[in-house]
Design an enzyme around this catalytic site. Structure first.
Site, PDB file in Angstrom:
ATOM      1  N   ASP A   1       0.071  -1.599  -9.542  1.00 58.14           N
ATOM      2  CA  ASP A   1      -0.336  -1.919  -8.187  1.00 58.14           C
ATOM      3  C   ASP A   1      -0.549  -3.420  -8.002  1.00 58.14           C
ATOM      4  O   ASP A   1      -1.069  -4.086  -8.886  1.00 58.14           O
ATOM      5  CB  ASP A   1      -1.642  -1.178  -7.880  1.00 58.14           C
ATOM      6  CG  ASP A   1      -1.759  -0.857  -6.404  1.00 58.14           C
ATOM      7  OD1 ASP A   1      -0.831  -1.172  -5.655  1.00 58.14           O
ATOM      8  OD2 ASP A   1      -2.790  -0.314  -6.022  1.00 58.14           O
TER       9      ASP A   1
ATOM     10  N   LEU B   1       9.348   4.336 -29.104  1.00 60.82           N
ATOM     11  CA  LEU B   1       8.440   4.471 -27.957  1.00 60.82           C
ATOM     12  C   LEU B   1       9.035   5.476 -26.987  1.00 60.82           C
ATOM     13  O   LEU B   1      10.223   5.420 -26.679  1.00 60.82           O
ATOM     14  CB  LEU B   1       8.282   3.106 -27.253  1.00 60.82           C
ATOM     15  CG  LEU B   1       7.558   3.104 -25.903  1.00 60.82           C
ATOM     16  CD1 LEU B   1       6.066   3.357 -26.088  1.00 60.82           C
ATOM     17  CD2 LEU B   1       7.759   1.774 -25.175  1.00 60.82           C
TER      18      LEU B   1
ATOM     19  N   HIS C   1       7.865  -7.009  -5.942  1.00 65.52           N
ATOM     20  CA  HIS C   1       8.442  -5.911  -6.735  1.00 65.52           C
ATOM     21  C   HIS C   1       9.382  -6.472  -7.805  1.00 65.52           C
ATOM     22  O   HIS C   1       9.386  -6.031  -8.947  1.00 65.52           O
ATOM     23  CB  HIS C   1       9.201  -4.937  -5.834  1.00 65.52           C
ATOM     24  CG  HIS C   1       8.304  -4.223  -4.856  1.00 65.52           C
ATOM     25  ND1 HIS C   1       7.081  -3.720  -5.200  1.00 65.52           N
ATOM     26  CD2 HIS C   1       8.464  -3.937  -3.535  1.00 65.52           C
ATOM     27  CE1 HIS C   1       6.514  -3.148  -4.140  1.00 65.52           C
ATOM     28  NE2 HIS C   1       7.339  -3.270  -3.117  1.00 65.52           N
TER      29      HIS C   1
HETATM   30  C1  IPE Z   1       3.055  -1.371  -6.425  1.00 73.04           C
HETATM   31  O1  IPE Z   1       2.745  -2.513  -5.665  1.00 73.04           O
HETATM   32  C2  IPE Z   1       4.524  -1.011  -6.403  1.00 73.04           C
HETATM   33  C3  IPE Z   1       4.882   0.277  -5.782  1.00 73.04           C
HETATM   34  C4  IPE Z   1       4.055   1.158  -5.298  1.00 73.04           C
HETATM   35  C5  IPE Z   1       6.301   0.593  -5.705  1.00 73.04           C
HETATM   36  P1  IPE Z   1       2.316  -2.353  -4.170  1.00 73.04           P
HETATM   37  O2  IPE Z   1       3.550  -2.358  -3.352  1.00 73.04           O
HETATM   38  O3  IPE Z   1       1.421  -1.180  -4.006  1.00 73.04           O
HETATM   39  O4  IPE Z   1       1.506  -3.699  -3.897  1.00 73.04           O
HETATM   40  P2  IPE Z   1       0.243  -3.877  -2.955  1.00 73.04           P
HETATM   41  O5  IPE Z   1      -0.775  -2.837  -3.341  1.00 73.04           O
HETATM   42  O6  IPE Z   1       0.702  -3.726  -1.558  1.00 73.04           O
HETATM   43  O7  IPE Z   1      -0.221  -5.268  -3.265  1.00 73.04           O
HETATM   44 MG    MG Z   2      -0.557  -0.777  -3.611  1.00 75.49          MG
END
Ligand code: IPE
Ligand code: MG
Length: 238
Positions: A2, A113, A19
Site C-alpha cells: 500500500d 522461494l 505503481h
Molecule cells: C497499492 O497502492 C497498489 C494497489 C492496490 C494496486 P495504492 O494504489 O493503494 O496507493 P495509495 O494507498 O493510494 O497511496
Molecule cells: Mg491504498
C-alpha cells in the site's frame, strides 16, 4: 503493498508512476526473501475490490502486471523462485491468463522461494469457494458433513500445500487486513509500517523480519509453557 498512489502524489506525478516504482520494491523484497531463506512470500497485488478504481488505473495495473511477468519471470526462474498467482484469474484478459500459466509452468519445479502473487484475490472469496467445494463434495457423496472440520476447510482454500502466514506486513500506515488471506492468517503476527510501498526496501523488510523474530508466539498457550520447551510447546504452525 500500500502507498503507491501517495508516493506519486508527493512527487506531483500520476498514481501510476507510483505503481511502476512499486515494482522495484517487489524485486527488493523477493531477493531479500531468497537471501534470508524465507520459504513463502505472498504479495497482495490486486484485490477483488480494486476493480472499482478508475478504468484507466485498472488498465495500467494490468499492463504493469503483464510487463512484470514478461520482464521478471526469467530472473525469478534463475533465482529458483516458484511463482504462483492466487485469485480469480478468469477475470483477467486472456493474454494475461496465458502468460500467468506459462510463468507457473516454467517455475513449477523451483524450490528456493514460493512466491505467490494475490491478484483479484479476496479472503472472503477464498472461503466462499472452499464452501462451494465442500458442498459439491457432500453432494457427490465423497464427504460426510459430520467430517467437516478445520482441515477440511483449509484443504479447499487457495494454497493448502503451503504453511500459514507467520507474518503479515502492511505498508502505507493503514492498520487493517483489507480482506487478505483471512482464514489462514488466524495466527499471523501483524506488522504495520508508515513507509509507502515504493519506499519499502530490503532494509525495511529486514527490520520487519527482525521484529517478527523477537516475538513470542503462543498459539493459545501460556508464555511459561512456550518458554519451558516441554514437548507440547514443540507444537508449532510453521
Ligand atoms: C497499492 O497502492 C497498489 C494497489 C492496490 C494496486 P495504492 O494504489 O493503494 O496507493 P495509495 O494507498 O493510494 O497511496
Ligand atoms: Mg491504498
Amino acid at each position: 503493498m500500500d502507498g503507491n498512489g501517495r508516493w506519486a502524489k508527493q512527487r506531483d506525478r500520476p498514481r501510476t508512476a507510483g505503481h511502476r516504482e512499486g515494482v522495484k520494491s517487489v524485486r527488493a523484497v523477493v531477493e531479500e526473501s531468497v537471501r534470508r531463506g524465507v520459504g513463502t512470500l505472498t504479495l497482495f497485488a490486486f484485490s477483488s475490490e480494486n476493480w472499482q478504481r478508475p478504468r484507466s488505473e485498472v488498465n495500467i495495473l494490468m499492463e504493469l502486471f503483464m510487463s512484470a511477468l514478461r520482464g521478471e519471470v526469467r530472473r525469478l526462474n534463475d533465482n529458483d523462485v516458484r511463482l504462483r498467482i492466487i485469485g480469480e484469474r478468469q477475470a483477467f484478459p486472456e493474454k494475461l491468463q496465458r502468460r500467468i500459466a506459462e510463468a507457473e509452468e516454467l517455475t513449477g519445479g523451483n524450490r528456493s522461494l514460493n512466491l505467490q502473487v494475490a491478484a483479484n484475490y479476496g479472503g472472503r472469496w477464498d472461503i466462499a469457494r472452499a464452501a462451494r467445494r465442500l458442498v459439491a463434495d457432500v453432494l457427490s457423496g465423497s464427504l460426510d458433513p459430520d467430517a467437516i472440520d478445520e482441515q477440511a476447510v483449509t484443504s479447499r482454500l487457495s494454497f493448502p500445500d503451503l504453511p500459514e502466514p507467520d507474518l503479515f506486513i502492511r505498508t502505507g500506515g493503514e492498520q487493517r487486513l483489507s480482506n487478505f488471506v483471512l482464514w489462514q492468517s488466524a495466527y499471523a503476527e501483524l506488522y504495520f509500517t508508515d513507509l509507502l510501498w515504493p519506499d519499502f526496501d530490503a532494509a525495511a523488510y529486514g527490520r520487519a523480519l527482525d521484529d517478527y523474530a523477537r516475538r513470542q508466539r503462543r498459539f493459545g498457550r501460556t508464555g511459561e509453557q512456550v518458554a519451558s520447551r516441554d514437548p507440547m510447546s514443540a507444537y508449532g504452525r510453521g
